[in-house]
Design a protein around this motif. Structure first.
Motif, short mmCIF file in Angstrom:
data_model
loop_
_atom_site.label_atom_id
_atom_site.label_comp_id
_atom_site.label_asym_id
_atom_site.label_seq_id
_atom_site.Cartn_x
_atom_site.Cartn_y
_atom_site.Cartn_z
N THR A 435 7.34 6.11 5.67
CA THR A 435 8.44 6.26 4.71
C THR A 435 9.03 4.90 4.37
OG1 THR A 435 8.97 8.46 5.57
CG2 THR A 435 10.70 7.34 4.31
N LEU A 436 9.20 4.04 5.39
CA LEU A 436 9.74 2.70 5.18
C LEU A 436 8.79 1.88 4.30
CD1 LEU A 436 11.78 0.45 5.77
CD2 LEU A 436 10.52 -0.04 7.88
N ARG A 437 7.50 2.00 4.56
CA ARG A 437 6.52 1.25 3.76
C ARG A 437 6.60 1.65 2.29
NH1 ARG A 437 0.30 2.26 5.07
NH2 ARG A 437 0.91 4.24 4.09
N ALA A 438 6.73 2.93 2.04
CA ALA A 438 6.82 3.42 0.66
C ALA A 438 8.08 2.88 -0.03
CB ALA A 438 6.82 4.94 0.64
N SER A 439 9.19 2.85 0.72
CA SER A 439 10.44 2.33 0.15
C SER A 439 10.32 0.84 -0.17
CB SER A 439 11.59 2.56 1.13
OG SER A 439 11.80 3.94 1.35
N LEU A 440 9.72 0.09 0.75
CA LEU A 440 9.53 -1.34 0.52
C LEU A 440 8.58 -1.60 -0.65
CD1 LEU A 440 9.29 -2.68 4.19
CD2 LEU A 440 11.15 -3.06 2.56
N ALA A 441 7.59 -0.75 -0.81
CA ALA A 441 6.65 -0.90 -1.93
C ALA A 441 7.36 -0.71 -3.26
CB ALA A 441 5.51 0.10 -1.78
N ARG A 442 8.27 0.27 -3.33
CA ARG A 442 9.03 0.49 -4.58
C ARG A 442 9.93 -0.71 -4.87
NH1 ARG A 442 9.27 5.78 -2.54
NH2 ARG A 442 11.34 5.45 -1.65
N LEU A 443 10.57 -1.24 -3.81
CA LEU A 443 11.43 -2.41 -3.98
C LEU A 443 10.60 -3.61 -4.40
CD1 LEU A 443 14.24 -3.66 -3.70
CD2 LEU A 443 13.75 -4.07 -1.28
N ALA A 444 9.42 -3.80 -3.83
CA ALA A 444 8.55 -4.93 -4.18
C ALA A 444 8.10 -4.84 -5.63
CB ALA A 444 7.34 -4.94 -3.25
N LYS A 445 7.85 -3.64 -6.09
CA LYS A 445 7.41 -3.45 -7.47
C LYS A 445 8.49 -3.91 -8.44
CE LYS A 445 5.24 0.07 -10.40
NZ LYS A 445 4.81 1.50 -10.47
N LEU A 446 9.75 -3.54 -8.15
CA LEU A 446 10.87 -3.96 -8.99
C LEU A 446 11.09 -5.47 -8.90
CD1 LEU A 446 13.37 -1.08 -8.14
CD2 LEU A 446 12.29 -1.48 -10.36
N ALA A 447 11.00 -6.03 -7.69
CA ALA A 447 11.21 -7.47 -7.51
C ALA A 447 10.12 -8.27 -8.22
CB ALA A 447 11.23 -7.80 -6.02
N GLY A 448 8.87 -7.77 -8.17
CA GLY A 448 7.78 -8.48 -8.83
C GLY A 448 7.96 -8.57 -10.33
N ARG A 449 8.62 -7.56 -10.93
CA ARG A 449 8.86 -7.57 -12.37
C ARG A 449 10.05 -8.44 -12.73
NH1 ARG A 449 8.62 -1.02 -13.30
NH2 ARG A 449 6.35 -0.73 -13.04
N THR A 450 10.91 -8.70 -11.74
CA THR A 450 12.18 -9.40 -12.01
C THR A 450 12.06 -10.90 -11.83
OG1 THR A 450 13.41 -7.44 -11.27
CG2 THR A 450 14.62 -9.53 -11.37
N ASP A 463 3.84 -9.90 -0.60
CA ASP A 463 2.65 -10.02 0.22
C ASP A 463 2.52 -8.91 1.25
OD1 ASP A 463 0.28 -11.64 1.12
OD2 ASP A 463 1.48 -11.74 2.96
N ALA A 464 3.66 -8.53 1.84
CA ALA A 464 3.66 -7.51 2.90
C ALA A 464 3.32 -6.13 2.36
CB ALA A 464 5.01 -7.48 3.58
N THR A 465 3.65 -5.87 1.11
CA THR A 465 3.43 -4.53 0.55
C THR A 465 2.19 -4.46 -0.32
OG1 THR A 465 4.89 -5.09 -1.30
CG2 THR A 465 5.89 -3.96 0.59
N ARG A 466 1.51 -5.61 -0.49
CA ARG A 466 0.32 -5.62 -1.32
C ARG A 466 -0.80 -4.86 -0.58
NH1 ARG A 466 -0.07 -10.71 -1.93
NH2 ARG A 466 1.19 -10.79 -3.85
N GLU A 467 -1.46 -3.95 -1.30
CA GLU A 467 -2.54 -3.18 -0.67
C GLU A 467 -3.71 -4.08 -0.36
OE1 GLU A 467 -3.60 0.22 -2.92
OE2 GLU A 467 -1.56 1.05 -2.98
#
Length: 468
Positions: A435-450, A463-467
């Motif tokens: 669950t934590l990994r999924a939350s961090l992945a969503r946050l990373a997606k937003l940060a990557g666009r910003t 890097d940590a959430t990249r598949e």
């Protein structure tokens, strides 16, 4: 008591009746009431006395702030405290709402309803018939048409200091139904300290910390200074009761002022003046809080209409008494300008409430200034609120992550403890990490666009959430 107001004119008659009824009470071993008297517990015999024979205590702390409501009647009280007019004034003050003297205090009405079922707690009087405790109960019983009140009798050698001490000790009991109002409590604290008592002892008696006592003394001084600054040419001024409902605002002002004064005294003064002005205009606490040190210069100054704009202020040197040749600045021009506006509002507020002391034209003009100020401050407050909300949003995301880090740190400690006790639910732990990994992945997606040029923290997240 003689040292303060003298003996009531019917004192001897009252004393004779008290002695007669005390003999009966002692013979019958009747009820007693316990008070703290000269540092010891004293058990006083309780007797019944006619309510119309007793005198309200002119020095009671319960209504000290309210005494200034009518200067003429207050003057009569000081000259003839036991006279009919003075005692009638005390009776009126015991009835009135401390924050709105034109209304009956709801607590007084509740007390009357309680007394209709009988008096539960006895009052306390001197042998001369002066009410030490139970002034309000006696007033309520008179208004109900009840002929008698049950009272305990203090010793023959009771002094004014004893009366004051007994009244305070009884009032500060937690079981008192109608405690002192905020302002009357501040006055009582100052009176105790003025009598030479140590701050630590007074704080203990009032069930507060010494730091809280310092806070209350600062607030009381601020109130008295505000009253002095509010005096107009027509001798109108604000009253202590005008600050009765401002306790939380002024206490919060003390905390913010003292904190800021350690690093920037001028900024602290600006904050104090702006917030005092908003207290005068009766803004709620959450709105007063919006006035920071730059409130006047940033949101208010350019919007002030001509009738509110203070004259240009300049800093000037002031000599220090006893130190020849040593001078200090009396405040920056900005501080003095902010203070000048507050002075205008203090005086306008006082004049707008001075019915009977100022002419109608002066009162109307003052009321107009207060209303104009309120409209101007409304605009400034709205802008300050918008800026505060923006700041709140700016720091909300980082604060959430900081909170999350704290929780993870706590999790690590509890993980080690659970592992040592062989109490770790490994499957549940694994599910929580997914669950934590999924939350961090969503946050990373937003940060990557910003962030076009991510810093170390964002780069780590990506890097940590990249598949893999």
């Amino acid at each position: 008591m003689a040292a303060k107001f003298g003996v009531p004119p019917e004192g001897e008659e009252i004393r004779s009746l008290v002695e007669e009824r005390l003999k009966i009470a002692m013979k019958e071993q009747g009820a007693k009431v316990t008070v703290e008297f000269r540092g010891e517990q004293k058990h006083l015999h309780v007797i019944s006395m006619p309510v119309d024979m007793l005198y309200f205590n002119p020095a009671t702390h319960r209504i000290r702030a309210q005494l200034t409501l009518d200067p003429k009647r207050k003057g009569i009280l000081e000259v003839e405290p036991w006279g009919e007019e003075a005692q009638s004034y005390l009776h009126d003050l015991l009835r009135c709402n401390p924050s709105n003297p034109n209304q009956t205090d709801p607590d007084y009405t509740a007390l009357q309803e309680e007394l209709e079922d009988g008096q539960r707690e006895p009052g306390i009087i001197t042998p001369d018939g002066i009410l030490v405790d139970g002034n309000t109960r006696c007033a309520a019983l008179r208004d109900l048409g009840e002929p008698h009140i049950r009272v305990g009798i203090l010793p023959e050698d009771t002094s004014y200091l004893d009366i004051n001490s007994v009244e305070l000790s009884l009032q500060l009991r937690r079981d008192k139904r109608r405690p002192y109002t905020y302002i009357n409590r501040l006055i009582a604290i100052e009176d105790e300290l003025g009598g030479g008592r140590r701050e630590e002892d007074v704080a203990r008696d009032f069930n507060i910390k010494t730091s809280t006592l310092h806070q209350d003394r600062w607030v009381y001084q601020l109130i008295n200074e505000a009253i002095d600054r509010s005096k107009t040419a027509g001798d109108a001024a604000l009253r202590l009761v005008d600050f009765e409902e401002q306790q939380e605002k002024l206490r919060e002002l003390y905390r913010d002022f003292t904190k800021l004064a350690k690093t920037d005294p001028d900024a602290a003064e600006q904050l104090k003046e702006s917030r005092l002005a908003m207290v005068v205009l009766n803004y709620p606490k959450t709105t007063v809080r919006l006035a920071e040190s730059d409130f006047h210069t940033r949101y208010l100054d350019e919007r002030l209409p001509e009738e509110l704009r203070p004259a240009a202020q300049e800093s000037s040197a002031v000599a220090i008494p006893g130190l020849p040749g040593v001078e200090v600045q009396d405040g920056t021009a900005t501080v003095k300008t902010t203070r000048a506006l507050t002075d205008v509002l203090l005086q306008a507020k006082a004049a707008s409430q001075a019915s009977g002391r100022l002419d109608d034209a002066s009162i109307t003009a003052a009321d107009k200034i207060v209303k104009t100020a309120r409209k101007t401050f409304d605009v400034a407050v709205k802008l300050a609120g918008q800026n505060a909300e923006l700041k709140k949003r700016q720091i909300a995301v980082p604060e959430r992550l900081t909170d999350a880090a704290d929780h993870v740190e706590q999790c690590a400690k509890e993980f080690a403890d659970a592992k040592a006790k062989r109490a770790l639910d490994e499957d549940a732990f694994d599910d929580a990490l997914i669950t934590l990994r999924a939350s961090l992945a969503r946050l990373a997606k937003l940060a990557g666009r910003t962030f076009s040029s991510p810093g170390d923290g964002v780069a780590w997240l990506l890097d940590a959430t990249r598949e893999k």
